[in-house]
Design a protein around this motif. Structure first.
Motif, mmCIF file in Angstrom:
data_model
loop_
_atom_site.group_PDB
_atom_site.id
_atom_site.type_symbol
_atom_site.label_atom_id
_atom_site.label_comp_id
_atom_site.label_asym_id
_atom_site.label_seq_id
_atom_site.Cartn_x
_atom_site.Cartn_y
_atom_site.Cartn_z
ATOM 1 N N GLU A 197 -3.619 34.412 23.539
ATOM 2 C CA GLU A 197 -3.849 34.327 22.097
ATOM 3 C C GLU A 197 -3.175 33.120 21.452
ATOM 4 N N LEU A 198 -2.243 32.484 22.163
ATOM 5 C CA LEU A 198 -1.577 31.307 21.611
ATOM 6 C C LEU A 198 -2.421 30.037 21.751
ATOM 7 N N ILE A 199 -3.291 29.991 22.762
ATOM 8 C CA ILE A 199 -4.122 28.803 22.978
ATOM 9 C C ILE A 199 -5.018 28.597 21.760
ATOM 10 N N GLY A 200 -4.940 27.384 21.201
ATOM 11 C CA GLY A 200 -5.748 27.041 20.031
ATOM 12 C C GLY A 200 -5.099 27.405 18.700
ATOM 13 N N LYS A 201 -3.955 28.072 18.725
ATOM 14 C CA LYS A 201 -3.277 28.474 17.491
ATOM 15 C C LYS A 201 -2.571 27.267 16.882
ATOM 16 N N GLN A 202 -2.759 27.079 15.587
ATOM 17 C CA GLN A 202 -2.058 26.009 14.882
ATOM 18 C C GLN A 202 -0.720 26.549 14.374
#
Length: 114
Positions: free
Chosen positions: A62-67
């Motif tokens: 869920e952290l991948i792509g999180k700004q």
């Protein structure tokens, strides 16, 4: 809750906080507390790595792509066998779990927080 000492506006202006996008996440088994190693894209500033104790509330997927928001002008800091190149910002909860500071709308990477 105890407040920290008051700082001047010029003190605040020295802190370079930027937004970036998490592009990779891996476990950090040598850390004292459960942590991830994040690679974060800060646009023109490049990709920087950081160790973050955020395993209680976030999965790697869920952290991948999180700004997220990070301080990018601290000197590199050695943590075990790793050198952290920025400080990811978050809020400590009642049980010391960290909720990341993140954006409600997507913007380009590397923009300053003010």
């Amino acid at each position: 809750m105890e407040l920290k000492p008051e700082i001047s506006w010029s003190d605040f202006e020295k802190i370079d906080m930027r937004n970036g996008t998490v592009i990779s996440v891996s476990d950090f088994p040598k850390a004292r507390n459960p942590s991830y190693i994040l690679e974060i894209d800060f646009g023109e500033l490049g990709i920087r790595k950081s160790a973050a104790q955020i395993t209680k509330l976030y999965s790697k997927e869920e952290l991948i792509g999180k700004q997220i928001i990070a301080v990018v002008n601290f000197p590199r800091k050695q943590i075990a066998n790793f050198f952290s190149e920025c400080l990811v910002l978050g809020v400590y909860g009642e049980n010391k779990e960290v909720t990341l500071l993140s954006l409600s709308l997507e913007v380009g990477n590397g923009f300053q927080v003010g």
